[in-house]
Scaffold this active site. Structure first.
Site, PDB file in Angstrom:
ATOM      1  CD  GLU A  83      -2.373  -0.775   2.964  1.00  5.81           C
ATOM      2  OE1 GLU A  83      -3.415  -1.363   3.195  1.00  5.81           O
ATOM      3  OE2 GLU A  83      -1.802  -0.027   3.782  1.00  5.81           O
ATOM      4  CB  CYS A  97       2.519   7.508   3.372  1.00  3.07           C
ATOM      5  SG  CYS A  97       2.606   6.260   4.648  1.00  3.07           S
ATOM      6  CB  CYS A 104       4.435  -5.366   9.821  1.00  5.32           C
ATOM      7  SG  CYS A 104       5.657  -4.655  10.942  1.00  5.32           S
ATOM      8  CB  CYS A 108       2.085  -2.340  16.874  1.00  6.10           C
ATOM      9  SG  CYS A 108       3.869  -2.063  16.767  1.00  6.10           S
ATOM     10  CB  CYS A 111      -0.623  -1.478  13.789  1.00  8.59           C
ATOM     11  SG  CYS A 111      -0.114  -1.268  12.081  1.00  8.59           S
ATOM     12  CB  SER A 178       7.994   6.250  10.787  1.00 11.53           C
ATOM     13  OG  SER A 178       7.288   5.905  11.961  1.00 11.53           O
ATOM     14  CG  HIS A 203       2.662   4.428  19.793  1.00  9.66           C
ATOM     15  ND1 HIS A 203       2.446   5.606  19.105  1.00  9.66           N
ATOM     16  CD2 HIS A 203       2.974   3.521  18.831  1.00  9.66           C
ATOM     17  CE1 HIS A 203       2.613   5.402  17.805  1.00  9.66           C
ATOM     18  NE2 HIS A 203       2.936   4.158  17.611  1.00  9.66           N
ATOM     19  CG  ASN A 277      -7.473   6.377  10.455  1.00 11.26           C
ATOM     20  OD1 ASN A 277      -8.685   6.517  10.294  1.00 11.26           O
ATOM     21  ND2 ASN A 277      -6.566   6.921   9.672  1.00 11.26           N
ATOM     22  CB  CYS A 319      -0.524   1.565   9.092  1.00 15.24           C
ATOM     23  SG  CYS A 319       0.855   0.512   8.805  1.00 15.24           S
TER      24      CYS A 319
HETATM   25  N1  SAH Z   1       6.804   0.390  11.512  1.00 14.80           N
HETATM   26  C1  SAH Z   1       6.996   1.803  11.455  1.00 14.80           C
HETATM   27  C2  SAH Z   1       6.352   2.495  10.268  1.00 14.80           C
HETATM   28  C3  SAH Z   1       4.942   2.100   9.902  1.00 14.80           C
HETATM   29  S1  SAH Z   1       3.566   2.669  10.849  1.00 14.80           S
HETATM   30  C4  SAH Z   1       6.514   2.457  12.737  1.00 14.80           C
HETATM   31  O1  SAH Z   1       5.817   1.816  13.479  1.00 14.80           O
HETATM   32  O2  SAH Z   1       6.867   3.598  12.988  1.00 14.80           O
HETATM   33  C5  SAH Z   1       3.532   4.395  10.745  1.00 14.80           C
HETATM   34  C6  SAH Z   1       2.817   5.049  11.928  1.00 14.80           C
HETATM   35  O3  SAH Z   1       1.396   4.804  11.876  1.00 14.80           O
HETATM   36  C7  SAH Z   1       3.294   4.505  13.254  1.00 14.80           C
HETATM   37  O4  SAH Z   1       3.532   5.561  14.139  1.00 14.80           O
HETATM   38  C8  SAH Z   1       2.111   3.683  13.700  1.00 14.80           C
HETATM   39  O5  SAH Z   1       2.124   3.577  15.088  1.00 14.80           O
HETATM   40  C9  SAH Z   1       0.937   4.461  13.156  1.00 14.80           C
HETATM   41  N2  SAH Z   1      -0.323   3.722  13.050  1.00 14.80           N
HETATM   42  C10 SAH Z   1      -0.514   2.434  12.774  1.00 14.80           C
HETATM   43  N3  SAH Z   1      -1.826   2.113  12.780  1.00 14.80           N
HETATM   44  C11 SAH Z   1      -2.492   3.260  13.063  1.00 14.80           C
HETATM   45  C12 SAH Z   1      -3.869   3.590  13.211  1.00 14.80           C
HETATM   46  N4  SAH Z   1      -4.813   2.681  13.049  1.00 14.80           N
HETATM   47  N5  SAH Z   1      -4.195   4.882  13.507  1.00 14.80           N
HETATM   48  C13 SAH Z   1      -3.229   5.821  13.657  1.00 14.80           C
HETATM   49  N6  SAH Z   1      -1.914   5.569  13.511  1.00 14.80           N
HETATM   50  C14 SAH Z   1      -1.542   4.312  13.239  1.00 14.80           C
END
Ligand code: SAH
Length: 329
Positions: A83, A97, A104, A108, A111, A178, A203, A277, A319
């Site tokens: 994506e 982005c 992945c 987390c 996510c 990131s 976080h 989100n 994401c």
């Molecule tokens: N693995 C890396 C980059 C990908 S995620 C990282 O974690 O930084 C990019 C950002 O989107 C991260 O800060 C992640 O925590 C955030 N993210 C993931 N899912 C999300 C969601 N549903 N709503 C808001 N931010 C989200």
């Protein structure tokens, strides 16, 4: 476009060394295909068309949000989901982005990508082809590795792709990586010669909660991650951006804001609060009021904070959301 395959094909065709640069320049400037490359001989264009696919990615779906955000879902040649998102801002900024992995390996808990099966690392060409897809729509000037995957676990390909970005119009200063806090990757970025922005997904202000939200914290706990970020700052003199997803009743309390402000040196860090989100996770996003109060508490303790604009909410732009839905459908 697979640039190594391009080199090999041109060499096999007995072409001069400048051809590869010529073809790449066209692609990097948004050419729609080999046909557009009018200073490349027609016979060679035919050969390239059949031997070097113009993109390593196939577009599967594209969603357009009312705010101008465009999200694309691609498949690699072996059917892996990728994506990427184009965000358009009122001041004219065009920010992409991109994903660094399909799926992945990290888990987390908030996510959508973390719940998918991990596919594999993307090649540098697969990363660049996400960028070129949007470059064919319009000029672009910013990029973040904030799509699917953990870029620091695919460091070589991420940096190889990043090195080509200035040709597409995106300087290293306008490129950001990131990370969840994958310490070996942070250290490697510190060692490179590129002035790329480092962003850390934090976080939580302490280890117990952070491990609960992001199991990778067990492997690289807070103190170690922040030490790597601080070493990065010492060497590069560029602020590290902290991403902090706002989860209602989980990490958004006043005491947690104070703890965060005590943890982070305001000369080194700037905080970006991210409205959650919603995905199918157990979490709810913090209310706008809770986010504003958290931001005020950080600032009252001397730490700069901004609230991220939510983009593309009507098209599952968070994401992993598009890939997860398409896989389920
Ligand atoms: N693995 C890396 C980059 C990908 S995620 C990282 O974690 O930084 C990019 C950002 O989107 C991260 O800060 C992640 O925590 C955030 N993210 C993931 N899912 C999300 C969601 N549903 N709503 C808001 N931010 C989200």
């Amino acid at each position: 476009m697979d640039l190594a395959l391009l080199d090999d094909t041109l060499a096999a065709a007995g072409e001069p060394a400048f051809r590869a640069r010529q073809v790449w320049r066209w692609a990097a400037n948004g050419a729609a295909g080999y046909d557009a490359m009018t200073d490349v001989p027609a016979g060679l264009r035919d050969r390239l068309r059949s031997e070097v696919p113009f993109s390593t990615l196939e577009l599967v779906r594209e969603a357009h949000a009312s705010d101008g955000t465009v999200k694309a879902l691609f498949h690699t040649h072996d059917g892996r989901a990728v994506e990427a998102v184009l965000m358009r801002y009122r001041d004219g900024r065009r920010s992409i982005c991109v994903s660094s992995q399909s799926g992945c390996p990290l888990t987390c808990t908030f996510c959508a990508t973390g719940t998918m099966k991990f596919g594999r690392n993307l090649t540098a060409a697969e990363i660049l082809d996400q960028v070129l897809h949007f470059r064919r729509i319009e000029p672009v000037d910013h990029l973040v590795f904030m799509g699917m995957g953990e870029p620091m676990m695919n460091f070589g390909n991420v940096i190889a792709a990043a090195r080509r970005l200035p040709d597409v119009g995106i300087t290293h200063r306008r490129t950001g990586i990131s990370t969840v806090g994958w310490v070996p990757g942070i250290r490697r970025l510190t060692e490179t010669d590129l002035p790329i922005r480092l962003a850390l997904s934090l976080h939580a202000p302490e280890d117990t909660l952070r491990s609960q939200i992001m199991p990778v914290n067990e492997r690289y706990p807070l103190a170690e991650v922040l030490a790597a970020c601080e070493a990065h700052y010492e060497r590069r003199r560029r602020q590290v951006f902290i991403e902090y997803v706002m989860l209602a009743g989980v990490n958004d309390g006043y005491a947690q804001a104070v703890q965060l402000a005590q943890l982070l040196d305001p000369r080194i860090y700037k905080v970006n609060l991210i409205p959650y989100n919603p995905t199918d996770s157990v979490y709810d996003g913090s209310s706008r009021n809770a986010i504003d109060a958290f931001k005020a508490a950080l600032e009252e303790h001397g730490l700069r904070a901004t609230v991220r604009l939510t983009r593309g909410r009507d098209i599952d732009a968070a994401c992993g959301q598009l890939a997860a839905k398409t896989a389920a459908a």
